[in-house]
Write a protein that holds these residues in place. Structure first.
Motif, PDB file in Angstrom:
ATOM      1  N   GLU A 202      44.698  29.992  48.461  1.00 21.39           N
ATOM      2  CA  GLU A 202      46.049  29.707  48.982  1.00 21.39           C
ATOM      3  C   GLU A 202      47.066  30.422  48.122  1.00 21.39           C
ATOM      4  OE1 GLU A 202      47.000  25.517  49.427  1.00 21.39           O
ATOM      5  OE2 GLU A 202      44.975  25.226  50.225  1.00 21.39           O
ATOM      6  N   LEU A 203      47.677  31.467  48.639  1.00 18.50           N
ATOM      7  CA  LEU A 203      48.624  32.246  47.844  1.00 18.50           C
ATOM      8  C   LEU A 203      50.029  31.665  47.982  1.00 18.50           C
ATOM      9  CD1 LEU A 203      47.386  35.905  48.446  1.00 18.50           C
ATOM     10  CD2 LEU A 203      46.486  34.159  46.932  1.00 18.50           C
ATOM     11  N   GLU A 204      50.687  31.519  46.830  1.00 17.83           N
ATOM     12  CA  GLU A 204      52.063  30.970  46.837  1.00 17.83           C
ATOM     13  C   GLU A 204      53.093  32.097  46.906  1.00 17.83           C
ATOM     14  OE1 GLU A 204      52.663  27.808  43.802  1.00 17.83           O
ATOM     15  OE2 GLU A 204      50.582  28.240  43.319  1.00 17.83           O
ATOM     16  N   PHE A 205      54.348  31.713  47.024  1.00 15.73           N
ATOM     17  CA  PHE A 205      55.490  32.651  47.011  1.00 15.73           C
ATOM     18  C   PHE A 205      55.358  33.774  48.043  1.00 15.73           C
ATOM     19  CE2 PHE A 205      55.061  31.117  42.563  1.00 15.73           C
ATOM     20  CZ  PHE A 205      56.247  30.402  42.480  1.00 15.73           C
ATOM     21  N   ARG A 354      45.382  29.234  39.798  1.00 15.09           N
ATOM     22  CA  ARG A 354      46.321  29.825  40.756  1.00 15.09           C
ATOM     23  C   ARG A 354      46.440  31.339  40.635  1.00 15.09           C
ATOM     24  NH1 ARG A 354      50.771  26.584  39.076  1.00 15.09           N
ATOM     25  NH2 ARG A 354      50.419  24.420  39.584  1.00 15.09           N
ATOM     26  N   GLY A 355      45.784  31.930  39.646  1.00 10.83           N
ATOM     27  CA  GLY A 355      45.976  33.366  39.438  1.00 10.83           C
ATOM     28  C   GLY A 355      44.686  34.155  39.484  1.00 10.83           C
ATOM     29  N   THR A 444      49.520  23.431  31.266  1.00 11.88           N
ATOM     30  CA  THR A 444      48.183  22.976  31.645  1.00 11.88           C
ATOM     31  C   THR A 444      47.591  23.765  32.820  1.00 11.88           C
ATOM     32  OG1 THR A 444      49.182  21.327  33.083  1.00 11.88           O
ATOM     33  CG2 THR A 444      48.585  20.601  30.886  1.00 11.88           C
ATOM     34  N   HIS A 445      48.438  24.204  33.761  1.00  9.96           N
ATOM     35  CA  HIS A 445      47.887  24.783  34.995  1.00  9.96           C
ATOM     36  C   HIS A 445      48.190  26.253  35.229  1.00  9.96           C
ATOM     37  CE1 HIS A 445      47.288  20.592  36.090  1.00  9.96           C
ATOM     38  NE2 HIS A 445      46.421  21.052  36.972  1.00  9.96           N
ATOM     39  N   ALA A 446      49.362  26.715  34.738  1.00 10.56           N
ATOM     40  CA  ALA A 446      49.783  28.063  35.132  1.00 10.56           C
ATOM     41  C   ALA A 446      49.155  29.127  34.251  1.00 10.56           C
ATOM     42  CB  ALA A 446      51.304  28.156  35.039  1.00 10.56           C
ATOM     43  N   GLY A 447      48.780  30.227  34.883  1.00  6.78           N
ATOM     44  CA  GLY A 447      48.314  31.376  34.114  1.00  6.78           C
ATOM     45  C   GLY A 447      49.528  32.015  33.457  1.00  6.78           C
ATOM     46  N   PHE A 448      49.275  32.872  32.475  1.00 10.10           N
ATOM     47  CA  PHE A 448      50.400  33.523  31.804  1.00 10.10           C
ATOM     48  C   PHE A 448      50.473  34.958  32.310  1.00 10.10           C
ATOM     49  CE2 PHE A 448      52.597  34.815  27.656  1.00 10.10           C
ATOM     50  CZ  PHE A 448      53.816  34.322  28.114  1.00 10.10           C
TER      51      PHE A 448
END
Ligand code: NDP
Ligand SMILES: CC(C)CCC[C@@H](C)[C@H]1CC=C2C3=C(CC[C@@]21C)[C@@]1(C)CC[C@H](O)C(C)(C)[C@@H]1CC3
Length: 611
Positions: A202-205, A354-355, A444-448
């Motif tokens: 599921e891709l965001e943005f 997510r990434g 905790t969740h987002a990639g950098f």
């Protein structure tokens, strides 16, 4: 329906791991997606989730857990109206094996000598690993939490229940030592996600196109806002007078940006301050973080103070504001490229959920690696709080000096003082609660990747300081009642923001904290509980509400002539509404139908009775 080549078939009743835990519940297999190699399963409470095959087991071999009986006696659970999988299984546990959650592995049963029950234990948001006064105090506080409860038996029972929910840990010796005989199967139980990272589907943005547009548009927007802000008519409608492009990139200014980054990095690695462990990773590891941001802040102020004393002109920042922003952009791009390249070699279990889409552009933007580190130097954690937030304060101070210089003032204007003080207070609050950032969504969740790098290093310092930049060129007189009104608004916003964040953080650290015993909660199947009274009963995100009220208070000192100083409020509203929706979807997946119960109980998202 037969699903060729798969271990489980549609309609099969099997045991499925509850995400993020080691609890297994009876689930029905609905379908299998060969492309992403996930089964869609449905829990007894109606929650549908996608599970990997390694997180599913055949029901034969599971036996009722002893704790399920003790759980059923819990008064708190009797009060619960939740329809979580845990409750379903609890009811059936005394009668039947099927549907009961199992915390005993088959390996443990095969090996009678071990007789170890893997225990699920409460894990705090951040665990101090160095023994120091502060933490001892905190631990004591937690002990008393159970002792001061009105009914000791109930408190003890509650504590056992809470302790039985998180983290795999042996009950036998209750120590940190590894089990004497640990079978391969058991090891696999404890490190389930080590092998593969789920593919982001599921891709965001707006997917690839959306993030490409954002990467082009956002930097231009920041520079555009800065140009308009410095014009006499700071109207978004009037065409900005553009600076010569070749004047924007100045090697000297770029050098200063790199120097600033390295100086902050040096302060980060100073061996002062305690070391704490963040929340556990998917592979069971705990990353360590050094908490020394207040030391870094004091040293930064002292160094800059000394430099100014030696003749350094801080208003250089004002006169080279655009060049500084362009250099920060260039630095952000270079850092993001480095992060993307190194993520190609990162172990699978360190990729962000997510990434990991496989699309270069999308993963570059979202960030593939969750916690990129260079020998213990955590790049994401460092960037989130240090160069950008501290840079923001330095820019504000420079703008106050520039205002005094430009308008021949002995002191900055009251509006400038208010803006500077509000921002300083906000950042110092974040620094005072440095440890709490380890539990925030981004950590905790987002990639950098580019989004956060750019957000931390360009967006934060150069858009958050637009109000002080605006005031240099657009003085605004404030009457005393206005000042009092604005300060009051900021205090109200801050109290809501701080109380909500502190309550949630304290509750996540220790749900039986006596200071929170008056709050109503809803238990969920994952073992976590949701607060449903006090501020968290008013709206689902009281911390966002407080943040937004403060944002408004920061803009008001700039008056009502232009919309530009209100940019921060508009940005924050957009970001938090989007974040709320994202968090909502995540919590619904995590908590299943209990989340719907919670939403019925707490109807409004951010603004009471409105939204
Ligand atoms: N100035 C800025 O530009 C920005 C500021 N912020 C601020 O950062 C702070 C952190 O924000 P963010 O990380 O987005 O979100 P939150 O700190 O609100 O965290 C959301 C999580 O809290 C837990 N939670 C939700 N409801 C409850 C409840 N009723 N009881 C207990 N736990 C609950 C859930 O996690 P779980 O159940 O897994 O514990 C949920 O995923 C906020 O104050 C926000 O205003 C954020 C973005 C930008
Ligand atoms: C449009 C973009 C490129 C989006 C970028 C978003 C980032 C700027 C923000 C995402 C979450 C943030 C937080 C803070 C600053 C802004 C970013 C990085 C925060 C550190 C500000 C201080 C607060 O007290 C906080 C709660 C610690 C914030 C945490 C989230």
């Amino acid at each position: 329906m037969r699903m060729p080549g798969t271990r489980f078939q549609s309609g099969d009743m099997v045991m499925g791991r509850w995400p993020g835990s080691s609890l297994f519940y009876e689930v029905k297999v609905l379908s299998y997606d060969a492309k992403i190699q996930l089964y869609t399963v449905i829990y007894k409470d109606g929650t549908e989730l996608e599970l990997r095959e390694v997180d599913m087991k055949s029901p034969t071999g599971f036996k009722p857990s002893h704790r399920s009986r003790s759980r059923s006696r819990s008064p708190s659970r009797r009060r619960s109206r939740s329809r979580s999988p845990a409750r379903t299984t609890r009811r059936s546990s005394s009668r039947t094996t099927s549907g009961t959650f199992a915390t005993e592995t088959s390996a443990a049963r095969k090996e009678p000598k071990m007789k170890e029950v893997l225990e699920i234990r409460l894990s705090p948001v951040a665990r101090p690993v160095e023994n120091n006064g502060h933490n001892k105090h905190e631990n004591k506080k937690n002990d008393t939490a159970d002792k001061v409860n009105e009914n000791p038996a109930e408190a003890e029972q509650e504590k056992k229940i809470l302790e039985s929910r998180y983290n795999l840990r042996r009950r036998k010796d209750d120590g940190d030592a590894k089990p004497a005989e640990q079978t391969e199967e058991k090891e696999a139980e404890q490190k389930p996600a080590a092998a593969t990272a789920p593919i982001t589907t599921e891709l965001e943005f707006g997917g690839r196109l959306g993030v490409s547009c954002m990467m082009l548009f956002l930097p231009v927007a920041v520079l555009g806002l800065m140009v308009v802000c410095s014009q006499e008519d700071a109207s978004l409608m009037s065409p900005p007078s553009l600076p010569a492009l070749d004047s924007l990139l100045d090697p000297h200014v770029f050098g200063m940006v790199v120097l600033w980054f390295l100086f902050q990095a040096l302060l980060y690695v100073l061996p002062v301050g305690k070391v704490v462990e963040g929340i556990p990773l998917k592979n069971g590891e705990w990353l360590k973080y050094r908490m020394n941001i207040l030391h870094a802040f004091v040293l930064t102020v002292a160094t800059l103070g000394a430099a100014v004393h030696q003749g350094m002109d801080l208003s250089y920042i004002h006169s080279h504001f655009l060049q500084l922003a362009v250099s920060s952009l260039l630095f952000s791009v270079l850092l993001s490229v480095y992060l993307y390249v190194r993520s190609r070699w990162a172990p699978q279990d360190q990729l962000a959920p997510r990434g990991n889409s496989g699309s270069v552009i999308y993963d570059f933007f979202m960030g593939s690696e969750l916690n990129p580190r260079i020998k213990g130097f955590d790049l994401k954690y460092f960037c989130e709080l240090r160069p950008g937030l501290m840079g923001w304060l330095v820019i504000n101070a420079a703008m106050a000096l520039a205002e005094m210089k430009l308008h021949n003032l002995d002191y900055p204007s009251p509006a400038m003082i208010l803006v500077n003080c509000f921002h300083l207070f906000y950042v110092l609050d974040a620094y005072w609660h440095e440890e709490a950032v380890l539990g925030y969504m981004d950590t905790t969740h987002a990639g950098f990747g580019f989004m956060l790098v750019f957000g931390d290093l360009m967006w934060v310092p150069f858009t958050f300081s637009l109000q002080s930049y605006y005031l240099v060129h657009h003085p605004n007189h404030l009457s005393l009642p206005c000042i009092v009104g604005i300060v009051t608004l900021n205090v109200i916003g801050f109290c809501i923001f701080r109380k909500a964040n502190s309550q949630k953080n304290a509750f996540r650290r220790n749900p039986s904290d006596p200071t929170l015993s008056h709050l109503k909660t809803i238990p969920t199947a994952t073992g976590k509980t949701l607060l449903v009274s006090g501020l968290w009963g008013l709206v689902r995100h009281p911390n966002y509400l407080g943040d937004l009220i403060m944002a408004l208070a920061w803009s008001l000192p700039c008056g009502f002539t232009h919309i530009l100083p209100y940019f921060y409020v508009i940005y924050l509203t957009t970001l938090l509404v989007h974040r709320e929706a994202r968090d909502e979807a995540q919590c619904r997946r995590k908590y299943g139908s209990v989340w719907d119960d919670y939403c019925r109980e707490v109807r409004y998202r951010i603004i009471p009775r409105v939204y």
